[in-house]
Design a protein around this motif. Structure first.
Motif: not given
Ligand SMILES: [Zn+2]
Length: 270
Positions: A228-231, A234, A241, A243
């Motif tokens: 969770k929160g990992q990229i 881009k 990121k 969820r």
């Protein structure tokens, strides 16, 4: 005035090996640019005394010749096909007739990026899990009909799974094919040898992520575990990121507008 219209049937190849009560059908090249599954044919051509009947279908022969995924429609999205449809729709109708009565169908594919081999089932149940296990693959993804909407070949088989062998054109994918087919034949008792059945990890699809507009660089690989929160990647002014935690599969498939499919591991009795 009368005239003849010559209609050429859609082209596919059927090879039958062995004889006996047991039956297996291997389908390859539903996508013409995924040729790794042809290794199955090479293996079977060298075997003698197969206890059972193995049918190998080289599905989209014309697309194979042109090194294209398909000519008019993605063949693996148009089953059960139609008599008066476009090229692949007519072909699907022929292929479905070949596989419909076969109790076990294994359909071989390859991916655009490096991946460990894995099985896909659009149906849930013990028989599909057992078939995946006989191939020795360590991962089975339960996909439902979110992608092919019930129009994949395996949706029209009694018990059918697809296998992603690995990256298109790679030695690893051909080698995976060799191991998988040999495991399958040994575990079905069709040939002698050492076959390793597996106890696959089972995954279920969570979401389908489309690539944002204007180019996007994904930093994930197939079967990466994403926290969770990992990229995820881009793009132009975007940073995506996770969820929630997931595993990424079918990352960056060239033919698809999907960036990846998010899956989660589920219990054996899922
Ligand atoms: Zn494919």
């Amino acid at each position: 005035m009368s005239y003849w219209v010559i209609v050429f049937g859609p082209e596919y190849e059927k090879h039958v090996f062995g004889s006996g009560r047991k039956k297996l059908c291997i389908v390859t090249c539903l996508h013409g640019d995924e040729k790794e599954g042809l290794t199955a044919l090479k293996i079977l051509e060298r075997l003698e005394g197969i206890d059972g009947k193995v049918k190998v279908i080289v599905a989209n022969l014309l697309a194979v010749k042109h090194d294209k995924r398909f000519l008019e429609s993605d063949l693996n999205r148009v089953f059960p096909g139609s008599r008066f449809g476009n090229y692949e729709e007519r072909l699907a109708r022929e292929i479905v007739r070949e596989v419909r009565r076969c109790p076990l169908v294994v359909d071989l594919h390859s991916t655009s990026t490096f991946s460990p081999p894995f099985a896909i089932s659009t149906k849930e149940g013990q028989k599909h899990l057992e078939l995946a296990s006989l191939t020795g693959v360590k991962r089975l993804v339960l996909m439902g009909d979110e992608i092919a909407k019930g129009k994949a070949l395996i949706d029209h088989c009694r018990t059918g799974i697809s296998i992603e062998l690995g990256k298109k054109g790679s030695y690893a994918a051909r080698e995976n094919c060799r191991k998988i087919i040999s495991n399958l034949l040994v575990n079905l008792g069709m040939i002698e040898g050492e076959g390793k059945a597996s106890d696959p990890r089972i995954y279920r699809t969570m979401f389908f992520l489309r690539a944002p507009e204007g180019g996007f660089e994904c930093s994930l690989h197939n079967f990466s575990y994403v926290k969770k929160g990992q990229i995820i990647g881009k793009g132009k002014g975007t940073l995506l990121k996770a969820r929630e935690p997931f595993y990424s599969i079918l990352v960056g498939e060239e033919h698809s507008d999907l960036l990846l499919i998010g899956v989660k591991e589920v219990g054996k009795d899922a």
